[in-house]
Design a protein around this motif. Structure first.
Motif, PDB file in Angstrom:
ATOM      1  N   ARG A 289       0.769  -1.231   0.099  1.00  0.00           N
ATOM      2  CA  ARG A 289       0.099   0.130  -0.101  1.00  0.00           C
ATOM      3  C   ARG A 289       0.784   1.527   0.163  1.00  0.00           C
ATOM      4  NH1 ARG A 289      -2.849   3.842  -0.531  1.00  0.00           N
ATOM      5  NH2 ARG A 289      -5.025   3.955   0.365  1.00  0.00           N
ATOM      6  N   ALA A 290       2.105   1.135   0.622  1.00  0.00           N
ATOM      7  CA  ALA A 290       2.826   2.388   0.498  1.00  0.00           C
ATOM      8  C   ALA A 290       3.511   2.712  -0.758  1.00  0.00           C
ATOM      9  CB  ALA A 290       4.108   1.897   1.666  1.00  0.00           C
ATOM     10  N   ASP A 291       3.509   1.641  -1.467  1.00  0.00           N
ATOM     11  CA  ASP A 291       3.965   1.857  -3.041  1.00  0.00           C
ATOM     12  C   ASP A 291       2.782   2.339  -4.049  1.00  0.00           C
ATOM     13  OD1 ASP A 291       6.633   1.676  -2.188  1.00  0.00           O
ATOM     14  OD2 ASP A 291       6.833  -0.517  -2.425  1.00  0.00           O
ATOM     15  N   LEU A 292       1.687   2.080  -3.627  1.00  0.00           N
ATOM     16  CA  LEU A 292       0.649   2.211  -4.539  1.00  0.00           C
ATOM     17  C   LEU A 292      -0.695   3.003  -3.697  1.00  0.00           C
ATOM     18  CD1 LEU A 292       0.189   0.570  -7.330  1.00  0.00           C
ATOM     19  CD2 LEU A 292      -0.962  -1.060  -5.910  1.00  0.00           C
ATOM     20  N   PRO A 293      -0.695   4.306  -4.054  1.00  0.00           N
ATOM     21  CA  PRO A 293      -1.387   5.125  -3.511  1.00  0.00           C
ATOM     22  C   PRO A 293      -2.846   4.785  -4.030  1.00  0.00           C
ATOM     23  CG  PRO A 293       0.570   6.432  -4.201  1.00  0.00           C
ATOM     24  CD  PRO A 293       0.449   5.095  -4.627  1.00  0.00           C
ATOM     25  N   TYR A 294      -3.814   4.947  -3.507  1.00  0.00           N
ATOM     26  CA  TYR A 294      -5.119   4.704  -3.769  1.00  0.00           C
ATOM     27  C   TYR A 294      -6.353   5.697  -2.943  1.00  0.00           C
ATOM     28  CZ  TYR A 294      -9.836   2.557  -4.146  1.00  0.00           C
ATOM     29  OH  TYR A 294     -11.171   2.456  -4.625  1.00  0.00           O
ATOM     30  N   ASP A 295      -7.130   6.050  -3.675  1.00  0.00           N
ATOM     31  CA  ASP A 295      -8.164   7.220  -3.188  1.00  0.00           C
ATOM     32  C   ASP A 295      -9.389   6.598  -3.188  1.00  0.00           C
ATOM     33  OD1 ASP A 295      -9.513   9.323  -2.505  1.00  0.00           O
ATOM     34  OD2 ASP A 295      -8.657  10.784  -3.603  1.00  0.00           O
ATOM     35  N   ALA A 296      -9.966   6.236  -2.093  1.00  0.00           N
ATOM     36  CA  ALA A 296     -11.321   5.485  -2.175  1.00  0.00           C
ATOM     37  C   ALA A 296     -12.334   6.551  -2.331  1.00  0.00           C
ATOM     38  CB  ALA A 296     -11.647   4.858  -0.711  1.00  0.00           C
ATOM     39  N   ARG A 297     -12.183   7.862  -1.965  1.00  0.00           N
ATOM     40  CA  ARG A 297     -12.984   9.027  -2.158  1.00  0.00           C
ATOM     41  C   ARG A 297     -13.234   9.415  -3.801  1.00  0.00           C
ATOM     42  NH1 ARG A 297     -10.360  10.295   2.444  1.00  0.00           N
ATOM     43  NH2 ARG A 297     -11.740  10.971   4.161  1.00  0.00           N
ATOM     44  N   ALA A 298     -11.858   9.188  -4.430  1.00  0.00           N
ATOM     45  CA  ALA A 298     -12.131   9.305  -5.946  1.00  0.00           C
ATOM     46  C   ALA A 298     -13.154   8.257  -6.497  1.00  0.00           C
ATOM     47  CB  ALA A 298     -10.718   9.358  -6.497  1.00  0.00           C
ATOM     48  N   THR A 299     -12.740   7.037  -6.136  1.00  0.00           N
ATOM     49  CA  THR A 299     -13.522   5.896  -6.776  1.00  0.00           C
ATOM     50  C   THR A 299     -15.060   6.023  -6.311  1.00  0.00           C
ATOM     51  OG1 THR A 299     -11.652   4.208  -6.554  1.00  0.00           O
ATOM     52  CG2 THR A 299     -13.850   3.386  -6.658  1.00  0.00           C
ATOM     53  N   HIS A 300     -15.577   6.642  -5.294  1.00  0.00           N
ATOM     54  CA  HIS A 300     -16.641   6.875  -4.902  1.00  0.00           C
ATOM     55  C   HIS A 300     -17.326   8.016  -5.734  1.00  0.00           C
ATOM     56  CE1 HIS A 300     -20.354   6.677  -2.282  1.00  0.00           C
ATOM     57  NE2 HIS A 300     -20.149   8.011  -2.034  1.00  0.00           N
ATOM     58  N   THR A 301     -16.713   8.996  -5.874  1.00  0.00           N
ATOM     59  CA  THR A 301     -17.142  10.325  -6.673  1.00  0.00           C
ATOM     60  C   THR A 301     -17.645   9.617  -8.085  1.00  0.00           C
ATOM     61  OG1 THR A 301     -15.841  11.725  -5.390  1.00  0.00           O
ATOM     62  CG2 THR A 301     -16.376  12.490  -7.596  1.00  0.00           C
ATOM     63  N   ARG A 302     -16.671   8.816  -8.824  1.00  0.00           N
ATOM     64  CA  ARG A 302     -16.727   8.504 -10.204  1.00  0.00           C
ATOM     65  C   ARG A 302     -18.095   7.450 -10.191  1.00  0.00           C
ATOM     66  NH1 ARG A 302     -11.077   7.468  -9.781  1.00  0.00           N
ATOM     67  NH2 ARG A 302     -11.509   5.232  -9.490  1.00  0.00           N
ATOM     68  N   VAL A 303     -18.100   6.642  -9.222  1.00  0.00           N
ATOM     69  CA  VAL A 303     -19.306   5.898  -8.879  1.00  0.00           C
ATOM     70  C   VAL A 303     -20.535   6.587  -9.068  1.00  0.00           C
ATOM     71  CG1 VAL A 303     -20.499   4.257  -7.577  1.00  0.00           C
ATOM     72  CG2 VAL A 303     -18.099   3.759  -8.204  1.00  0.00           C
ATOM     73  N   ARG A 304     -20.709   7.584  -8.137  1.00  0.00           N
ATOM     74  CA  ARG A 304     -21.759   8.226  -8.116  1.00  0.00           C
ATOM     75  C   ARG A 304     -22.004   9.208  -9.359  1.00  0.00           C
ATOM     76  NH1 ARG A 304     -21.349  12.272  -3.238  1.00  0.00           N
ATOM     77  NH2 ARG A 304     -19.461  12.928  -4.203  1.00  0.00           N
ATOM     78  N   ALA A 305     -21.051   9.521  -9.977  1.00  0.00           N
ATOM     79  CA  ALA A 305     -21.249  10.478 -11.192  1.00  0.00           C
ATOM     80  C   ALA A 305     -21.626   9.392 -12.280  1.00  0.00           C
ATOM     81  CB  ALA A 305     -19.953  11.011 -11.669  1.00  0.00           C
ATOM     82  N   HIS A 306     -21.313   8.018 -12.184  1.00  0.00           N
ATOM     83  CA  HIS A 306     -21.896   7.168 -13.440  1.00  0.00           C
ATOM     84  C   HIS A 306     -23.253   6.631 -13.139  1.00  0.00           C
ATOM     85  CE1 HIS A 306     -22.414   3.262 -15.239  1.00  0.00           C
ATOM     86  NE2 HIS A 306     -21.171   3.577 -15.988  1.00  0.00           N
ATOM     87  N   ALA A 307     -23.715   6.589 -11.787  1.00  0.00           N
ATOM     88  CA  ALA A 307     -25.069   6.436 -11.485  1.00  0.00           C
ATOM     89  C   ALA A 307     -25.778   7.433 -11.929  1.00  0.00           C
ATOM     90  CB  ALA A 307     -25.109   6.099  -9.945  1.00  0.00           C
ATOM     91  N   ARG A 308     -25.485   8.561 -11.615  1.00  0.00           N
ATOM     92  CA  ARG A 308     -26.439   9.937 -11.936  1.00  0.00           C
ATOM     93  C   ARG A 308     -26.452  10.062 -13.323  1.00  0.00           C
ATOM     94  NH1 ARG A 308     -24.123  14.384  -7.316  1.00  0.00           N
ATOM     95  NH2 ARG A 308     -25.108  13.348  -5.665  1.00  0.00           N
ATOM     96  N   GLN A 309     -25.300   9.758 -14.181  1.00  0.00           N
ATOM     97  CA  GLN A 309     -25.451   9.925 -15.697  1.00  0.00           C
ATOM     98  C   GLN A 309     -26.199   8.919 -16.569  1.00  0.00           C
ATOM     99  OE1 GLN A 309     -23.861  12.915 -17.492  1.00  0.00           O
ATOM    100  NE2 GLN A 309     -25.457  12.034 -18.919  1.00  0.00           N
ATOM    101  N   PHE A 310     -25.960   7.748 -16.122  1.00  0.00           N
ATOM    102  CA  PHE A 310     -26.477   6.726 -16.819  1.00  0.00           C
ATOM    103  C   PHE A 310     -27.810   6.073 -16.103  1.00  0.00           C
ATOM    104  CE2 PHE A 310     -21.933   6.884 -17.953  1.00  0.00           C
ATOM    105  CZ  PHE A 310     -22.013   7.418 -19.228  1.00  0.00           C
ATOM    106  N   ASP A 311     -28.758   6.934 -15.889  1.00  0.00           N
ATOM    107  CA  ASP A 311     -30.110   6.464 -15.371  1.00  0.00           C
ATOM    108  C   ASP A 311     -31.076   6.012 -16.534  1.00  0.00           C
ATOM    109  OD1 ASP A 311     -30.900   8.685 -16.507  1.00  0.00           O
ATOM    110  OD2 ASP A 311     -31.009   9.743 -14.497  1.00  0.00           O
ATOM    111  N   ALA A 312     -32.225   5.619 -15.866  1.00  0.00           N
ATOM    112  CA  ALA A 312     -33.138   5.245 -16.952  1.00  0.00           C
ATOM    113  C   ALA A 312     -33.587   6.173 -17.913  1.00  0.00           C
ATOM    114  CB  ALA A 312     -34.317   4.761 -16.203  1.00  0.00           C
TER     115      ALA A 312
END
Length: 677
Positions: A379-402
């Motif tokens: 993990r020390a060598d491989l940064p990851y931002d859980a908030r960034a993933t959550h933001t992308r998921v939220r944007a995907h759900a809002r954009q690609f709706d019924a």
């Protein structure tokens, strides 16, 4: 006109020399005056010849040097300029001797080496031309301006490096070393396509620039342009068939192309020579594992360990066979390697392998500690931002709706070939792939990077246009959607080996790109493979992945990632009901016959008995589950996570209601998508 004095002639010649780079016609005029006054002055003849060559009068340049060269045939400076003039005039055969003389005396003049390479190549001396290419690159590499540019690039001063390289190229526009450096700068800046263009140009200018060709091959592999990469590797190996590094590069491309047996032959041949390093044994082990030759894989990995006892990759590769149990001697050897000061990748891979060995031995507390240390180091060598993933998921759900899909205009490629198998790694997707690939109408490929590459390319474009990736994808024209669909199928086609009508793309991360998949491949089907969130999360956490999966090295990150995945799939199910067929791993284990029949029916495939005997399928499998899917379904690992449950609190807390709702979807998924984490 009065004859200039010696002092005046010297001044005019100095002025002509200064004008060579900016006004070669004026330089030629001044130099000609000096030559008329001092016809025996070799420097005046050289400046005149250089100016005429730069003006495009190559024959005049040759004539200007005729007398001085006759008078001093062994003068390397005169010889170099004469050779340059002869090459410019197309007299390549005569140019070789003076250029050889010049390069021997002044090996740091890149332009002279370049001219020699061209002359040799034009006269059919390709082998010698390759050596001259190497001389040109070596000469350019020590040029102070390029050396400073390289230092600036390494230090992250990209603007400074760019300016220096461009300044150098203004003086030497066809310098392969500088153009390759420009390619590396583009690569480091994330401009993959431009980097490939630059390095391709460098290789075209200097075919013997081996390092650039190797770099180009590796970039083409990263871009999944495997046939092109193989062309470069073939050229390299044809030139140096006994060079192990080049042979191994070619073998690695064969592996990615699915030509496992051809790669195996190469590795076995290298080992038979008796001097193969541990890396060759490692690569042979990976190929043997992929082909289902478990015994040979173990033997090869043990061979790597014998040659490099502290190799974390060798130990982890052995442990990662899953069906292999490491013994007390192995545990002691790994602990000794760690105690001896293993660092970097060796250290964290040793910890993962040690964790697996201790878990198999029932030493759960020590196993968990080893896994935890491996994860911390990785993990020390491989940064990851859980908030960034959550933001992308939220944007995907809002954009690609019924509503979006209801109003969507036709577009994309209508092929029904692709079957996307998505989910989390270690959740059973390889098993589902193996089942489907045992059907006569379905070809198994592997985890194809094509869709993720297309998504990354669109994300770069979105940043350039100042919009979100989701908005850009949603706004694609019908023609753009069709072009992207065709691009995907072409990239996937590189990995296909049969004429079966349908194929599987098992990249698990593709769940993040469902909107794009629907837009460019509207008839593609999606299979979502799920496993109990605690079981899946723990399996991910104790797995070292060769690349990607940056979320996998922290229990809380895994929990948030799984929760995002469940929420986005719920949103997509609501937007496009019935498109996704869900397979629950535990149900597949409990009712294999019924679940396989339901899966085939959902994909509009007739039932075939071979799918029930999937373990008999001898196809190549490149994931961590390769050995497990070559035997009937077993239940041993279903609840193994429960042995470690007291230590998995961060995972359970991050998963929240997902655990309680399993195997269903938690009722608060909309709220989850609506808030920050």
């Amino acid at each position: 006109m009065n004859r200039p004095t010696a002092s005046e002639a010297g001044n005019r010649l100095d002025a002509a020399h200064r004008l060579l780079g900016s006004d070669s016609a004026a330089a030629a005029a001044l130099a000609r005056e000096v030559v008329r006054a001092q016809p025996d002055d070799p420097r005046a003849a050289m400046v005149l010849a250089c100016a005429l060559r730069l003006c495009g009068d190559a024959h005049g340049a040759v004539a200007a040097l005729d007398l001085p060269v006759r008078a001093a045939p062994e003068d390397p400076v005169l010889a170099g300029e004469w050779g340059l003039a002869l090459v410019a005039a197309g007299d390549h055969a005569r140019a070789i001797a003076p250029l050889r003389l010049a390069t021997r005396a002044q090996p740091r003049l890149a332009r002279t080496w370049q001219a020699l390479a061209r002359a040799l190549r034009m006269t059919g001396a390709e082998d010698e031309a390759w050596h001259a290419d190497a001389g040109a690159v070596a000469a350019a590499s020590v040029d102070p301006m390029l050396a400073e540019a390289a230092r600036a690039m390494t230090a992250g001063a990209t603007d400074k490096a760019q300016a220096l390289i461009e300044r150098y190229l203004s003086l030497m526009p066809d310098d392969a070393a500088a153009i390759r450096l420009l390619g590396e700068l583009a690569w480091r800046s994330g401009r993959q396509d431009q980097a490939i263009v630059h390095v391709t140009q460098a290789v075209a200018l200097a075919p013997g620039f081996e390092a650039a060709r190797v770099f180009l091959a590796r970039m083409l592999v990263e871009a999944d342009r495997l046939p092109e990469a193989m062309e470069q590797a073939d050229i390299l190996v044809a030139r140096a068939p006994d060079e192990p590094g080049l042979v191994m590069l070619r073998a690695s491309i064969l592996v990615k192309l699915g030509e496992q047996d051809a790669a195996r032959v190469i590795y076995e041949d290298l080992i038979a020579r008796g001097t193969a390093p541990a890396a060759v044994f490692l690569n042979l082990g990976h190929v043997a594992k992929t082909l289902g030759h478990a015994g040979k894989a173990v033997e090869a990995f043990r061979g790597a360990i014998a040659r490099a006892p502290g190799s974390g990759e060798a130990w982890w590769s052995l442990a990662n066979l899953k069906t292999v149990r490491l013994d007390a001697g192995d545990i002691a050897a790994m602990r000794a390697a760690l105690a001896a000061g293993a660092r970097g990748e060796d250290a964290f891979q040793l910890h993962f392998a040690l964790g697996k060995a201790l878990e198999d031995a029932g030493e759960d507390a020590e196993a968990f500690a080893a896994y935890a240390q491996g994860n911390r180091l990785r993990r020390a060598d491989l940064p990851y931002d859980a908030r960034a993933t959550h933001t992308r998921v939220r944007a995907h759900a809002r954009q690609f709706d019924a509503a979006f899909f209801a109003g969507l205009e036709p577009g994309g490629v209508g092929a029904a070939d692709p079957i996307f198998v998505v989910g989390l790694p270690r959740a059973g997707s390889t098993l589902v792939e193996q089942i489907l690939a045992s059907h006569s109408e379905v070809e198994g490929t592997h985890e194809l990077p094509a869709m993720m590459m297309l998504a990354d390319r669109l994300a770069v474009r979105a940043r350039r246009e100042g919009v979100s990736p989701e908005a850009l994808v949603a706004g694609l024209s019908a023609d753009e959607r069709t072009a992207l669909g065709e691009d995907y199928l072409a990239r996937a086609g590189v990995h296909r080996r049969t004429d079966r009508p349908r194929f599987i793309d098992k990249m698990p991360n593709n769940w993040q790109h469902l909107g794009l998949i629907r837009l460019i491949l509207p008839r593609a089907v999606i299979v979502d493979v799920r496993r109990h969130p605690m079981a899946a999360g723990f399996a991910v956490w104790k797995q070292h992945f060769a690349r990607g999966q940056a979320f996998a090295y922290d229990l809380a990150d895994i929990g948030h990632y799984y929760r995002d995945y469940v929420a986005q799939m719920a949103a997509f199910d609501e937007a496009v009901p019935g498109l996704v067929h869900r397979v629950v791993y535990e149900d597949l284990v409990a009712d294999t016959d019924g679940q396989i029949r339901a899966l085939l029916a959902a994909l509009d495939l007739p039932f075939e008995e071979g799918c029930l005997e999937f373990w008999r399928n001898g196809r190549a499998v490149r994931t961590a589950s390769a050995e497990q899917v070559r035997q009937p379904i077993f239940t041993d690992g279903l609840d193994r996570w429960r042995r470690f449950a007291p230590s998995l609190g961060p995972l359970e807390q991050a998963l929240g209601p997902v655990v309680e709702a399993w195997p269903g979807t938690p009722p608060d998924w909309r709220d989850w998508l609506g808030r920050d984490i």
